[in-house]
Design a protein around this motif. Structure first.
Motif, PDB file in Angstrom:
ATOM      1  N   SER A 137      41.099  21.998  51.099  1.00  0.00           N
ATOM      2  CA  SER A 137      42.029  21.338  51.212  1.00  0.00           C
ATOM      3  C   SER A 137      42.195  19.851  50.004  1.00  0.00           C
ATOM      4  O   SER A 137      41.121  19.423  50.084  1.00  0.00           O
ATOM      5  N   ALA A 138      42.845  19.493  49.918  1.00  0.00           N
ATOM      6  CA  ALA A 138      43.421  18.120  48.898  1.00  0.00           C
ATOM      7  C   ALA A 138      44.849  17.006  49.888  1.00  0.00           C
ATOM      8  O   ALA A 138      45.671  17.993  50.747  1.00  0.00           O
ATOM      9  N   PHE A 139      44.067  16.047  50.316  1.00  0.00           N
ATOM     10  CA  PHE A 139      44.907  15.566  50.949  1.00  0.00           C
ATOM     11  C   PHE A 139      45.496  13.773  50.639  1.00  0.00           C
ATOM     12  O   PHE A 139      44.830  12.982  49.696  1.00  0.00           O
ATOM     13  N   PHE A 140      46.525  13.979  50.244  1.00  0.00           N
ATOM     14  CA  PHE A 140      47.495  12.623  49.305  1.00  0.00           C
ATOM     15  C   PHE A 140      48.382  11.852  50.779  1.00  0.00           C
ATOM     16  O   PHE A 140      49.594  12.448  52.406  1.00  0.00           O
ATOM     17  N   THR A 141      48.634  10.799  50.670  1.00  0.00           N
ATOM     18  CA  THR A 141      49.231   9.681  52.130  1.00  0.00           C
ATOM     19  C   THR A 141      50.310   8.682  51.082  1.00  0.00           C
ATOM     20  O   THR A 141      49.641   8.649  49.844  1.00  0.00           O
ATOM     21  N   VAL A 142      51.933   9.426  50.939  1.00  0.00           N
ATOM     22  CA  VAL A 142      53.001   8.747  49.992  1.00  0.00           C
ATOM     23  C   VAL A 142      53.782   7.553  50.702  1.00  0.00           C
ATOM     24  O   VAL A 142      54.076   7.864  52.061  1.00  0.00           O
ATOM     25  N   THR A 143      53.877   6.641  50.555  1.00  0.00           N
ATOM     26  CA  THR A 143      54.572   5.535  51.077  1.00  0.00           C
ATOM     27  C   THR A 143      55.472   5.001  49.556  1.00  0.00           C
ATOM     28  O   THR A 143      55.103   4.948  48.832  1.00  0.00           O
ATOM     29  N   VAL A 144      56.877   5.367  50.317  1.00  0.00           N
ATOM     30  CA  VAL A 144      58.047   4.532  49.439  1.00  0.00           C
ATOM     31  C   VAL A 144      59.131   3.301  50.174  1.00  0.00           C
ATOM     32  O   VAL A 144      58.824   3.879  51.830  1.00  0.00           O
ATOM     33  N   THR A 145      59.103   2.617  49.536  1.00  0.00           N
ATOM     34  CA  THR A 145      58.818   1.240  49.727  1.00  0.00           C
ATOM     35  C   THR A 145      60.554   0.422  49.043  1.00  0.00           C
ATOM     36  O   THR A 145      60.734   1.030  48.168  1.00  0.00           O
ATOM     37  N   GLU A 146      61.415   0.298  49.898  1.00  0.00           N
ATOM     38  CA  GLU A 146      62.623  -0.575  49.274  1.00  0.00           C
ATOM     39  C   GLU A 146      61.559  -2.211  48.274  1.00  0.00           C
ATOM     40  O   GLU A 146      61.209  -2.219  48.166  1.00  0.00           O
ATOM     41  N   PRO A 147      62.847  -2.256  46.649  1.00  0.00           N
ATOM     42  CA  PRO A 147      62.531  -3.210  46.254  1.00  0.00           C
ATOM     43  C   PRO A 147      62.846  -4.350  46.681  1.00  0.00           C
ATOM     44  O   PRO A 147      63.123  -4.829  47.700  1.00  0.00           O
ATOM     45  N   LEU A 148      61.292  -5.650  46.780  1.00  0.00           N
ATOM     46  CA  LEU A 148      61.567  -6.860  46.585  1.00  0.00           C
ATOM     47  C   LEU A 148      62.293  -8.015  45.912  1.00  0.00           C
ATOM     48  O   LEU A 148      62.174  -7.559  44.562  1.00  0.00           O
ATOM     49  N   LEU A 149      62.971  -8.500  46.868  1.00  0.00           N
ATOM     50  CA  LEU A 149      63.480 -10.014  45.652  1.00  0.00           C
ATOM     51  C   LEU A 149      62.774 -11.301  45.362  1.00  0.00           C
ATOM     52  O   LEU A 149      61.837 -11.319  46.031  1.00  0.00           O
ATOM     53  N   VAL A 150      62.573 -11.585  43.866  1.00  0.00           N
ATOM     54  CA  VAL A 150      61.689 -12.362  43.529  1.00  0.00           C
ATOM     55  C   VAL A 150      62.597 -13.717  44.670  1.00  0.00           C
ATOM     56  O   VAL A 150      63.308 -14.115  44.036  1.00  0.00           O
ATOM     57  N   LYS A 151      61.532 -14.306  44.709  1.00  0.00           N
ATOM     58  CA  LYS A 151      61.892 -16.000  45.009  1.00  0.00           C
ATOM     59  C   LYS A 151      60.699 -17.130  44.861  1.00  0.00           C
ATOM     60  O   LYS A 151      59.586 -16.368  43.936  1.00  0.00           O
ATOM     61  N   LEU A 152      60.732 -18.178  44.421  1.00  0.00           N
ATOM     62  CA  LEU A 152      59.636 -19.198  43.986  1.00  0.00           C
ATOM     63  C   LEU A 152      59.446 -20.635  45.420  1.00  0.00           C
ATOM     64  O   LEU A 152      60.275 -20.808  46.116  1.00  0.00           O
ATOM     65  N   VAL A 153      58.370 -19.857  45.126  1.00  0.00           N
ATOM     66  CA  VAL A 153      57.907 -20.584  46.753  1.00  0.00           C
ATOM     67  C   VAL A 153      57.545 -21.909  46.045  1.00  0.00           C
ATOM     68  O   VAL A 153      56.949 -22.967  47.545  1.00  0.00           O
ATOM     69  N   SER A 154      56.946 -22.547  44.938  1.00  0.00           N
ATOM     70  CA  SER A 154      56.453 -23.757  44.542  1.00  0.00           C
ATOM     71  C   SER A 154      57.248 -24.632  43.425  1.00  0.00           C
ATOM     72  O   SER A 154      56.997 -23.275  42.405  1.00  0.00           O
ATOM     73  N   GLU A 155      57.905 -25.469  43.276  1.00  0.00           N
ATOM     74  CA  GLU A 155      58.758 -25.472  42.293  1.00  0.00           C
ATOM     75  C   GLU A 155      58.139 -26.378  41.044  1.00  0.00           C
ATOM     76  O   GLU A 155      56.756 -26.428  40.886  1.00  0.00           O
ATOM     77  N   LEU A 156      58.006 -26.621  39.714  1.00  0.00           N
ATOM     78  CA  LEU A 156      57.198 -27.547  38.894  1.00  0.00           C
ATOM     79  C   LEU A 156      57.188 -28.448  38.564  1.00  0.00           C
ATOM     80  O   LEU A 156      58.596 -28.773  38.971  1.00  0.00           O
ATOM     81  N   THR A 157      56.356 -29.183  38.854  1.00  0.00           N
ATOM     82  CA  THR A 157      56.504 -31.249  38.598  1.00  0.00           C
ATOM     83  C   THR A 157      56.560 -31.679  37.227  1.00  0.00           C
ATOM     84  O   THR A 157      55.879 -30.958  35.984  1.00  0.00           O
ATOM     85  N   PRO A 158      57.438 -32.780  37.021  1.00  0.00           N
ATOM     86  CA  PRO A 158      56.928 -33.302  36.078  1.00  0.00           C
ATOM     87  C   PRO A 158      55.304 -33.473  35.414  1.00  0.00           C
ATOM     88  O   PRO A 158      54.649 -34.346  36.699  1.00  0.00           O
ATOM     89  N   LEU A 159      55.441 -33.726  34.415  1.00  0.00           N
ATOM     90  CA  LEU A 159      53.670 -34.174  33.584  1.00  0.00           C
ATOM     91  C   LEU A 159      54.140 -35.305  32.378  1.00  0.00           C
ATOM     92  O   LEU A 159      54.947 -35.178  31.917  1.00  0.00           O
ATOM     93  N   THR A 160      53.300 -36.700  32.704  1.00  0.00           N
ATOM     94  CA  THR A 160      53.425 -36.998  31.534  1.00  0.00           C
ATOM     95  C   THR A 160      51.424 -37.132  31.309  1.00  0.00           C
ATOM     96  O   THR A 160      50.721 -37.781  32.022  1.00  0.00           O
ATOM     97  N   VAL A 161      50.938 -36.803  29.636  1.00  0.00           N
ATOM     98  CA  VAL A 161      49.805 -37.265  28.537  1.00  0.00           C
ATOM     99  C   VAL A 161      49.615 -37.908  28.200  1.00  0.00           C
ATOM    100  O   VAL A 161      50.728 -38.273  27.339  1.00  0.00           O
ATOM    101  N   HIS A 162      48.722 -38.489  27.860  1.00  0.00           N
ATOM    102  CA  HIS A 162      48.219 -38.853  26.406  1.00  0.00           C
ATOM    103  C   HIS A 162      48.729 -37.543  25.136  1.00  0.00           C
ATOM    104  O   HIS A 162      48.021 -36.659  25.126  1.00  0.00           O
TER     105      HIS A 162
END
Length: 1616
Positions: free
Chosen positions: A1067-1092
């Motif tokens: 015998s061969a065994f398979f485990t199938v899980t079907v999930t709902e699609p997730l929404l994309v979120k921003l955990v942290s924002e970009l910060t301004p940079l000053t370079v030489h």
């Protein structure tokens, strides 16, 4: 010292002086010297003026003239100067050598009496040794300090103290310290305590206790450190500390230092009592640390040294000095000049644990700037210990496996020596480590300090791995000190302090103090006194040396380059040098110098030379030699000096000018050797008739003789040396050989102890040394032990005779025989010999012939026959013939059963397509069988094979099928073997997947589950959550061969679960899980940079989920990866990196994820444009091209830098051009002129650099110089050179004389080129040719070679008569040339008979009085030309005898004269007497008067009688000489009585009137015969009787008879 020579003997003289010895404490020290004198001198050893006596550790070995001093288990007290003094009646001499004992063992203050050092040799006295040393102390100001030491020695040493190398009363007032001597009851030795009543800060230093007595000096030291008591802190922590020193009354001095450099402040203060010194910085007291060193230099100045100055070190530094009389101040303002180019982020101080790591990190302005790491002044290279990392502008140093010595100052250095500094502190058991190195002058004190974390711990001090003495170590609390007073070069090395696994090391270097060597002696004079002596006098040097010194006298043999030391003398004056002080006779010169511990003065040579002759004495005399016949006899003796001597053999002198010679033709051959003091005479291969020969040696002052005895050599066996074992076969020839050491010596053969008898079957032969026993045809009975016996020695031979071996020809392999009951079986074996016996065996037992077993022999064939076999007859049979066997295996089968195997029914289970084999074994190979399946006979086909092999029958099914199942029979007659075959299908297996599969899908995603089987037709079933699935639109089942699939086209969350593919067995065994699609979120924002400008900009943002798709934008445009843009993901982080940002890169950066976005502003600042490589001053010559070059820290835009001259922009000029290549900017000036000289600069908005351009006028140079010219005489030479300028006027010269154009001199000039042509040159024109123009001069060499000489006419062959003159002549092309004449290839030189003449161009060779030896080939050569060879033939001149010899009769002692006249004057004659050639000597005179030849023999002897022969060429004349012998008479008689002690040797000696006379020795009228008891010797006219081992019974009257004369001696024997 004065060595004089008396009338008797010679004073002592050192042939080898003792050498200085350096040993480690506890080792063995040995001094050796060689001293001679007559009589032999008495030698004693001294130390410190006292004579040494032997003891357990001291001995005086002596071997002849060699004397030694052996000192075991050497101690430091044994060090010193040892003197070897030699005396005899004629004078005295001495020599000295120093013994140095290195690294004395530590002295424990608690030593028991048995452990104390042993006294040094010599009267029980010794140098001082410290029993207790002072201990280092750390005290507060005002405390009382007591330093104590105790030293032992005999006599008791004197103790005194010093501070820092100065006496105490020179440093302190007497009220400040007190010295307290120890009491006797306190312990052994002397002690002295130093008490300091109230310690002051200046009292800090090194205190050394000295112990001194007549035998030496010792010292021990300790460190004293006086600290300021801690002050109480102010009540208010924020209150500024009160100033420690009063305000300055005048402006301080100013001192500038570049950042990273050292600043050194020195303050010299005087006062009494010694002032206290304090250093202050900005009003605060300074304490020493890693970068602030405080010490006192050798001149007494107080020094503050600030290492690697930084900006924070600037400020006011004050040196405050105070004592009880007042106070004074000195100040300086320190300014630190910072470089323009600085580190963006400097190093920071770090701490680390021992065995851990430390990380130093800094940042440079530009990533391209190279850096280097240093630990203080030592550069660090990348390795496992020091890992160096460069990441952009970041520079990182990682120090691994930290240890105490890693504690210190570390630097990172940029170009231009711009540095950043940091301290690395290593936490561990050791808080304060040792310095990296310590330099100390020889004789100064060395102090090393270590501070530990814990108090009271015990560390270990060592130098180069060896522990240091405890007496120089001290510990108090956390502090540990090592004090080495008065260091020497032996104290240098690597000093280590160890505490557990922690250690710190320093390199102690001892610098030698240079001292001037002493001056030389003056007024050195030589006086030649008595015979064979010379007197030398001198005066001490002026001025006299301050240190102890000695005089060293050396000699040199005239003609040699080596100077040899003679004496070492302590006092000036005079010394008498006898001849015994030189090794060999010769003329000697002398010189003298002064030697001290600081070196040697120049030598002063005594004017003139002296002839000195050593007096020879017999060191080891000749001894009688006893050898065997045919061996070499060696006589040797040793003399006291190198001198020539003469050897005699039987009274005849042996020629010493020929190393190898022969006494007479056919007589003894000898060789004379002299090696140094040893003389040897070697007589080669002496014979038995040479026994009794007397050998003598004579030289000035020495005469000695010995006898030669020849023994018959004993016979011994040369071969064989050991017993020989031999094996033969019958009829072979046997030869036994025994070789003896002597030729034709008899030997006897034995067999088994019985003497053999010769016969036809046994032959005995002797051939020289070899004896042979021969057996022509050996037999077995000839075996046995044979012996060849002679003179008590034997050679043994073990002989074994065997019949030849028997070999079996057939069979060669194992034979298997099968038979049935009652069948006849025959086993056959063939051997290689018809008469060879064989034996038959069955199962290990020998077979005997019977009715059931028949044995047959027929020629070489052997047979064993079993007429009617039974089952019991089966078994293993062997036919044995000698060492070989033939093997037979017989199997008898009962005929009642045909089938041997199988005996029962066989069941076979198989899987489809397997190979099945059914086997049946019969009793006979020819039997036929029948195979059936389920009652029907089978038919052979590719799917069913029938095989037959001997008695085995097989049925083979290569690939069995299901239909092949059934019952198979193998039938023969009424018998059969049954096989039941069952064929089944193979089980089904799942090939993929082997493990459980887990799938995660999103809603509406297609999900495929796939399973691969081992068979295509195998049925499967799919299950979900335990229930079998049914196919529908939402669930599709597919089959493709062995692959089975379950497909969910649009998966829903409810489709998830556990799926199973069941194939029956797997015998061969398979485990199938079907999930709902997730929404994309921003955990942290970009910060301004000053370079030489030029730096990297990195934006970072986190999104959820981590795998969400994102988009980067810059100024609204989508960003794609490229060389300047990098995008990366790390988990949920999204990273955008912009490399090398420029001003135009400024703007807005945006990240968009799904429906959300975040933005940040990027600002780019302009970077300062600095010059990394600045302009350098340039010197150029007018007309050259010049390039000025700078390098900027970054690539600037066009026009970012500007070139100026004198502060003004450069003018427009076609000769000027500018170029930029990245960071490099260049200014080119083509063809510079003098007006271009000035200051040039390169400017940017942030930096500026200047350089000076110097232009010198164009100089005249040689582009192609003159070259040397070599020509032949009469030819022409051309010289050419090329200059850098045209139109130059110059002068040509030869040999310094200016040349002018003429017939033989042509001068040309063409632009840059100048040429000189010289014609008709001669040899005198060779020299230097030069060209001069202004300051330029160029020269070359002119070489005129002579025209080679040739031979115009060569010599011709000549033929002359013996005695005439031969003249060869040749003619040359030139008159001035040297000719070489050769004979048979060897060059000829002028002699009285050979003359070489030159007449113009003619060359003559004249040979006068030509002889046969002059015949040969002659040639002449001049340079490379040769003439010849030509031959010279010399005809023999015919000689005839005109007047024959006449016989002469004379009496013994008279003379005889023989005369012979020949026909030619130029004739050489040869005289012989008794067949022996005669040569001029004491008794033989030969002369020639024209044609007459005369021989005169004087002092005739009886043995001179014989035939006299004169021969001149082929002519000869004979005559007889008859000598009438005189009666033999005694010339010297032995004493009438001679007394000898029992056991000694008695010698009676007489001299007769002539040599060769026979004498007879008698005792009590009975004639004596030579033997072990009596030995008769003869040496010329002297005869001796030697009586060995005299006994009382030998007493009596001995008589010697010589002809009619006789003499008697009474021998008396004394003793028991």
């Amino acid at each position: 010292m004065k060595a004089s020579s008396g009338d008797q003997g010679s004073p002592p003289c050192f042939l080898r002086f003792p050498r200085p010895v350096r040993v480690v404490s506890g080792a063995e020290a040995e001094l050796k010297c060689v001293v001679l004198g007559e009589p032999p001198p008495v030698v004693v050893w001294e130390k410190g003026g006292q004579q040494l006596a032997a003891s357990e550790r001291l001995s005086f070995p002596a071997d002849g003239a060699e004397h030694g001093l052996l000192l075991t288990a050497a101690l430091p007290t044994d060090a010193g100067v040892y003197v070897c003094r030699a005396r005899n009646a004629a004078g005295e001499a001495y020599a000295a050598a120093a013994v140095t004992v290195l690294e004395p063992p530590a002295s424990d203050p608690e030593l028991q009496p048995a452990e104390r050092p042993l006294p040094s040799p010599g009267s029980g006295e010794g140098a001082p040794v410290f029993l207790t040393g002072p201990r280092s102390q750390w005290v507060l100001r005002g405390a009382e300090v007591v330093l104590t030491c105790r030293a032992g020695g005999l006599p008791e040493p004197t103790l005194y103290w010093e501070k820092d190398g100065m006496a105490l009363d020179e440093v302190w007032d007497s009220s400040h310290f007190a010295l307290q001597p120890g009491r006797a009851e306190d312990g052994p030795g002397a002690s002295l305590a130093l008490r300091i009543l109230a310690a002051r800060l200046p009292d800090s230093g090194v205190y050394v206790c000295h112990a001194r007595n007549a035998h030496g000096h010792a010292q021990a030291g300790a460190l004293l450190q006086v600290h300021q008591p801690p002050e109480s802190p102010p009540a208010d922590p924020d209150e500024a500390p009160a100033p420690v020193v009063e305000p300055l009354k005048c402006a301080p001095k100013t001192f500038w230092v570049n950042e990273g450099k050292h600043a050194k402040f020195r303050c010299y203060v005087m006062g009494k009592p010694e002032p206290e010194i304090e250093w202050h910085w900005e009003g605060r007291p300074l304490l020493p640390d890693r970068r602030r060193l405080m010490y006192r230099d050798r001149d007494g100045g107080f020094v503050l040294k600030v290492l690697y100055c930084q900006a924070k070190d600037r400020g006011l530094y004050v040196c405050a000095a105070r004592n009880s009389a007042g106070q004074t101040l000195s100040a300086v303002q320190l300014h630190v000049k910072e470089p323009r180019l600085r580190f963006t982020r400097p190093l920071q101080d770090v701490e680390g644990r021992e065995h851990g790591i430390a990380v130093l990190e800094c940042k440079v302005p530009n990533s391209r700037i190279p850096t280097a790491w240093f630990r203080e002044d030592q550069r660090l290279l990348p390795c496992r210990k020091y890992e160096q990392i460069e990441e952009g502008t970041v520079r990182r140093l990682i120090i691994h496996r930290l240890k105490a010595d890693d504690d210190g100052i570390y630097l990172c250095e940029m170009r231009g020596r711009v540095r950043t500094v940091a301290n690395v502190t290593v936490k561990g058991p050791i808080l304060k480590r040792l310095p990296r190195k310590l330099d100390v002058l020889e004789g100064e004190n060395a102090v090393l300090l270590v501070e530990t974390l814990e108090a009271g711990v015990e560390g270990r001090w060592s130098r180069d791995g060896e522990e240091l003495p405890v007496i120089c170590q001290s510990s108090s609390g956390h502090m540990h000190a090592l004090v080495l007073p008065g260091v020497t070069r032996e104290d240098a090395g690597e000093v280590t302090f160890s505490l557990g696994n922690s250690r710190t090391t320093t390199l102690l270097r001892v610098k030698c103090v240079k001292h001037s060597p002493p001056g030389p002696p003056i007024l050195a004079e030589m006086f030649k006194g008595h015979k064979n002596t010379v007197l030398l006098t001198w005066k001490p040097p002026e001025p006299a040396p301050e240190t102890p010194f000695i005089y060293r006298l050396e000699r040199q043999e005239v003609g040699s380059e080596d100077w040899i030391q003679c004496f070492s003398i302590e006092k000036a004056g005079a010394v008498e040098v006898p001849g015994d002080c030189v090794p060999s006779e010769g003329d000697y010169r002398f010189r003298i110098c002064t030697v001290s511990g600081h070196g040697r003065s120049p030598h002063v040579v005594f004017h003139g030379s002296a002839h000195l002759v050593p007096t020879a004495r017999l060191v080891a005399g000749l001894e009688d030699v006893q050898v065997y016949d045919g061996e070499d006899a060696v006589f040797s003796l040793d003399l006291s000096t190198i001198i020539q001597g003469t050897w005699f053999l039987n009274g005849e002198e042996l020629k010493s000018n020929e190393p190898e010679g022969q006494v007479e033709p056919g007589a003894l051959r000898y060789r004379i050797e002299q090696k140094g003091l040893q003389h040897r005479l070697i007589l080669h291969a002496v014979k038995h008739q040479d026994s009794g020969a007397l050998v003598g040696f004579s030289c000035p002052g020495v005469q000695d003789s010995a006898a030669l005895t020849i023994q018959e050599s004993p016979v011994h066996i040369l071969s064989p040396q050991d017993r020989v074992s031999l094996t033969f076969t019958t009829s072979e020839r046997v030869v036994l050989t025994c070789e003896l050491s002597r030729v034709d010596f008899p030997a006897t053969w034995y067999k088994d102890g019985q003497k053999v008898e010769e016969s036809e079957l046994l032959v005995v032969k002797m051939d020289g040394r070899k004896h042979r026993l021969i057996l022509p045809e050996a037999k077995v009975q000839d075996s046995g032990e044979f012996e060849c016996r002679t003179e008590g020695v034997s050679a043994f031979f073990g002989v074994t005779v065997q019949d030849p071996p028997v070999h079996i020809v057939d069979p060669r392999e194992h034979v298997f025989v099968h038979a049935i009951t009652s069948e006849c079986v025959m086993l056959a074996c063939e051997v290689d010999r018809e008469d060879a016996p064989v034996r038959w065996y069955k199962d290990g037992q020998e077979v005997e012939e019977s009715d059931f077993v028949v044995l047959e022999n027929e020629g070489p064939h052997r047979r064993l026959v079993l007429p009617a076999t039974q089952p019991s007859d089966g078994g293993e049979f062997q036919c044995v013939a000698g060492d070989e066997c033939a093997y037979f295996t017989v199997t008898i089968t009962d005929v009642s059963s045909w089938i041997v195997y199988p005996s029962g029914k066989v069941y076979v289970a198989a899987v489809r397509l397997e190979r099945v084999v059914l086997t049946c074994e019969l009793c006979r190979p020819w039997a036929e069988v029948r195979w059936t399946k389920d009652g029907e006979e089978v038919v052979e086909s590719p799917a069913l094979l029938l095989q037959k092999e001997d008695t085995v029958r097989r049925l083979v099914l290569p690939a069995v099928q299901l239909e092949d199942s059934g019952e198979y029979l193998c039938e023969i007659d009424d018998e059969s073997a049954s096989f039941t075959v069952t064929v089944t299908e193979p089980p089904v297996r799942i090939i993929y997947p082997r493990d459980e599969v887990t799938l995660i899908a999103v809603t509406l995603e297609c999900v495929v589950l796939m399973c691969e089987l081992s068979r295509e037709d195998a049925p499967v079933r799919w299950y979900k959550d335990g229930l079998e699935v049914e196919e529908s639109e939402a669930l599709v089942l597919e089959r493709d061969g062995p692959r089975c699939r379950l497909v969910l086209p649009a998966a829903q969350p409810e489709d998830g679960g556990e799926f199973v593919c069941d194939a029956g067995d797997d015998s061969a065994f398979f485990t199938v899980t079907v999930t709902e699609p997730l929404l994309v979120k921003l955990v942290s924002e970009l910060t301004p940079l000053t370079v030489h400008e030029g730096d990297d900009a990195t934006f970072r943002c986190e999104v959820s989920p981590p795998d969400a798709d994102v988009t980067w934008l810059r100024n609204g445009a989508v960003v794609t990866p490229g060389p300047q843009v990098e995008m990366a993901q790390n988990g949920s982080s999204r990273i955008l990196t912009l490399r090398g940002c420029q001003l135009g890169d400024a703007g807005t950066v945006t990240l968009r994820a799904g429906s959300t976005a975040t933005s940040a502003r990027l600002h780019v600042r302009e970077t300062e444009l600095l010059f990394l490589r600045r302009l350098q001053d340039v010197r150029a010559e007018e007309g050259q091209d010049v390039c000025l070059e700078v390098e900027t820290g970054r690539v600037g835009a066009a026009g970012a830098v500007r070139w100026v001259r004198g502060g003004q922009p450069l003018p427009h000029d076609s000769r000027l051009s500018m170029a930029q290549d990245g960071h490099i900017h260049r200014l080119f000036i083509h063809g510079v002129i003098l007006a271009d000289q000035g200051t040039y600069g390169c400017e940017s908005h942030h930096d500026r650099t200047l350089a000076r351009l110097s232009v010198r006028p164009r100089q005249l140079r040689v582009l192609r110089p003159l070259e040397d010219v070599t020509i032949s005489e009469g030819g022409s030479a051309t010289f050419q050179l090329e200059l850098s300028q045209e139109g130059v006027t110059g002068e040509w010269a030869r040999g310094g004389v200016q040349l002018y154009p003429g017939p033989k001199c042509h001068i040309h000039s063409d632009g840059h080129r100048h040429r000189l042509v010289l014609n008709g040159l001669g040899l005198a024109d060779s020299g230097c040719v030069s060209f001069t123009a202004d300051s330029l001069r160029c020269a070359a060499r002119l070489i005129v070679r002579e025209v080679p000489v040739t031979i115009v006419r060569g010599p011709h062959d000549l033929e002359v008569t013996e005695g005439d003159t031969a003249t060869f002549e040749c003619e040359l092309s030139q008159a001035l040339a040297d000719v070489t004449w050769e004979k048979d290839g060897n060059a000829l030189t002028p002699s009285p008979r050979l003359r070489l003449q030159a007449l113009g161009t003619r060359r003559l060779l004249q040979l006068r009085r030509c002889g046969p030896s002059d015949a040969g080939t002659y040639s002449c050569a001049v340079g490379t030309a040769r003439a010849g060879p030509v031959r010279l033939t010399v005809r023999e001149r015919t000689v005839a005898v005109l007047s024959e010899l006449r016989s002469v009769s004379a009496r013994e002692g008279d003379g005889a004269t023989f005369e012979c006249t020949v026909s030619e004057v130029e004739t050489t004659g040869r005289w012989e007497l008794g067949g022996r050639p005669l040569r001029p000597g004491a008794r033989v005179r030969i002369r020639q008067e024209g044609k007459k030849h005369i021989l005169v023999l004087s002092e005739l002897r009886a043995e001179d009688a014989g035939e006299v022969r004169f021969q001149a060429g082929p002519a000869q004349s004979l005559a007889l000489l008859e000598v009438e012998a005189l009666p033999l008479q005694m010339c010297r008689h032995p004493p009438r009585e001679k007394t000898v002690l029992v056991g000694r040797r008695a010698v009676l000696e007489v001299t007769v009137s002539r040599s060769g006379g026979h004498v007879c020795w008698l005792r009590e009228g009975a004639e004596l015969c030579p033997g072990d008891k009596y030995e008769m010797r003869s040496h010329g006219p002297t005869h001796s009787l030697v009586i060995h081992d005299v006994r009382p019974e030998d007493q009596g009257t001995y008589c010697c008879q010589a002809g009619q004369d006789s003499t008697h001696t009474r021998l008396l024997v004394e003793g028991n």
